[in-house]
Motif scaffolding. Structure first.
Motif, short mmCIF file in Angstrom:
data_model
loop_
_atom_site.label_atom_id
_atom_site.label_comp_id
_atom_site.label_asym_id
_atom_site.label_seq_id
_atom_site.Cartn_x
_atom_site.Cartn_y
_atom_site.Cartn_z
N LEU A 23 -0.44 45.63 59.14
CA LEU A 23 0.07 46.93 58.71
C LEU A 23 1.34 46.78 57.88
O LEU A 23 1.49 47.38 56.81
N LEU A 24 2.26 45.98 58.40
CA LEU A 24 3.53 45.79 57.69
C LEU A 24 3.29 45.19 56.31
O LEU A 24 3.94 45.56 55.33
N LYS B 160 -0.20 44.55 63.73
CA LYS B 160 1.10 45.00 63.25
C LYS B 160 1.50 44.25 61.98
O LYS B 160 1.92 44.86 61.00
N ASP C 85 2.94 60.47 53.43
CA ASP C 85 2.65 60.23 54.84
C ASP C 85 3.04 61.43 55.70
O ASP C 85 2.32 61.81 56.62
N PHE D 183 -2.15 53.51 66.48
CA PHE D 183 -1.38 53.30 67.71
C PHE D 183 -2.13 52.40 68.67
O PHE D 183 -1.56 51.49 69.28
N ILE E 46 7.38 58.41 61.01
CA ILE E 46 6.18 57.77 61.56
C ILE E 46 6.06 56.33 61.12
O ILE E 46 5.61 55.46 61.87
N ASN E 47 6.50 56.05 59.90
CA ASN E 47 6.47 54.66 59.45
C ASN E 47 7.40 53.78 60.28
O ASN E 47 7.07 52.64 60.61
N TYR E 48 8.53 54.33 60.66
CA TYR E 48 9.48 53.53 61.43
C TYR E 48 9.09 53.46 62.89
O TYR E 48 9.47 52.53 63.59
N ILE E 49 8.35 54.45 63.35
CA ILE E 49 7.78 54.32 64.70
C ILE E 49 6.80 53.16 64.73
O ILE E 49 6.84 52.31 65.62
N ILE E 50 5.97 53.12 63.72
CA ILE E 50 4.97 52.05 63.65
C ILE E 50 5.63 50.69 63.52
O ILE E 50 5.26 49.72 64.18
N ALA E 51 6.64 50.63 62.67
CA ALA E 51 7.31 49.35 62.45
C ALA E 51 8.30 49.04 63.57
O ALA E 51 8.88 47.96 63.59
N ASP E 52 8.47 50.01 64.47
CA ASP E 52 9.38 49.83 65.60
C ASP E 52 10.82 49.64 65.15
O ASP E 52 11.57 48.84 65.69
N PHE F 248 6.68 58.31 51.55
CA PHE F 248 6.97 59.00 52.80
C PHE F 248 6.58 60.47 52.75
O PHE F 248 6.10 61.03 53.74
N GLN G 176 2.12 47.93 54.12
CA GLN G 176 3.27 48.79 53.77
C GLN G 176 4.07 48.16 52.64
O GLN G 176 4.45 48.82 51.68
N TYR H 219 -4.02 58.05 62.99
CA TYR H 219 -2.85 57.49 63.66
C TYR H 219 -3.18 57.09 65.10
O TYR H 219 -2.61 56.14 65.63
N LEU I 6 -2.31 48.82 67.42
CA LEU I 6 -1.05 48.12 67.62
C LEU I 6 -0.94 47.58 69.04
O LEU I 6 -0.33 46.53 69.27
#
Lengths: 201, 201
Positions: free
Chosen positions: A127-128, A124, A169, A114, B173-179, A166, A131, A110, A117
């Motif tokens: 990554l998306l 980004k 993760d 980070f 953490i996924n939503y942190i990454i995806a903002d 999730f 996902q 991670y 990113l």
DNA sequence: TCATAAAAACCGACCATTTGGTATGTAAAA
DNA sequence: TTTTACATACCAAATGGTCGGTTTTTATGA
């Protein structure tokens, strides 16, 4: 490929998995590889560049997942394939990082994410995309499993998929923090087996 | 407490939630607070010290969770209380960080955790303790819910608990990454409602 | 109430060290 | 002999931190 170049890449990867981009210094990379600054800058033009290639190598080669290689017939087989893949990935990572000789294997990818990113503008989106691809693969097999009567659930396919993804993760990051990454595969199996059984008709 | 001191703490927190300890420079802290270096070093003896206090403040005050304040009668109520608590926490965090005026609220508390693990020797023990406490609370309510017939499952209590906890962390953490942290509460509700329904007899 | 002393709050120039990166050179391959 | 692979002394900028000073607040006693 070139030996020295590869050594720099692997060493840098190892460092970037332990510290943030800023924390890893040129001096460290140089002394850790046993090479000189001149050698480094012969192969790479900057710290950023080596980072970029490390990211490409790590996510393009080591950590890439081909969901199509997993079973498309049974959800149970699918996630077992997934678990095996994760296990293999960890072994490869250990080998690349030269930690196969029993000593501690601590890595926090991670940190890599980070930093990537922040530093790499198009990471980004990448990554998306991954996902989305992962979600799609899970949804696909879950749909199939429902159709075939392997599982039965009132939950939407995507919700079930997210539950698997999730929870994996979440365990990952918790075990990174607790420094017990080795346990992940086994414990995740327990978790997913439990979830799976619950979904069985 | 002292105004200036608090300003430094809040500003530092905001910065440490966006960048790693190393990336946040003294210059930045100073200019962001609008104060001078002299002022800073009047209240704190080093960057490390402010970081330490930020951690104490963030995890001791803002992000602390009192599981006993959640419902102990029903699993459904328990996790709904949990969700509401998370929602409130996010609002407080936003307020403290001065991002309540509609502008983006991007924060990555894992950065904080990773740095704290490196810099503060006893932080790991603290974190593990909290993990254990969280698990225990979930196991407790799940046990109760089983006994009361609210849910029924072949899974071990701890496995169910982990499913809830890890899926939450994973989404986090996924939503942190995806903002897209804002979505967390709502989407986590969907996820947990789904899981809960599956566990109902 | 007010002068005054003492303490707290604050400022910004300065410092040693570390940073990523360069220039210039040499040894080894090709 | 030319190119590739390396080595090292050096550099400007940035870093966390210090120090001597000034302003502002607070406490005190006539």
């Amino acid at each position: 490929m070139n030996d020295s170049r590869e050594l720099i890449l692997n060493t840098s990867l190892k460092l970037f998995l332990q510290k943030s981009f800023k924390e890893v210094t040129m001096k460290e990379i140089v002394t850790e590889t046993g090479m000189s600054k001149g050698a480094f800058y012969h192969y790479f033009s900057s710290k950023e560049q080596v980072f970029e290639e490390v990211i490409r190598f790590f996510y393009g080669d080591i950590m890439s997942v081909d969901y199509n290689s997993f079973s498309q017939n049974s959800l149970r087989e699918f996630y077992h394939d997934y678990l095996n893949h994760v296990g293999k990935q960890m072994k490869v990572a250990k080998y690349v990082l030269g930690a196969n000789d029993g000593n501690a294997f601590n890595s926090n990818h991670y940190l890599l994410i980070f930093d990537a990113l922040k530093i790499l503008p198009d990471f980004k989106a990448h990554l998306l995309e991954r996902q989305k691809e992962e979600l799609r693969s899970w949804v696909e097999i879950i749909k199939t499993a429902k159709k075939k009567g392997e599982i039965k659930s009132a939950m939407a396919d995507a919700t079930i998929a997210r539950l698997f993804i999730f929870s994996g993760d979440g365990m990952g990051i918790n075990y990174i923090i607790a420094d017990t990454l080795d346990k992940t595969k086994k414990e995740l199996q327990v978790l997913w087996d439990g979830l799976y059984t619950t979904l069985k008709p």
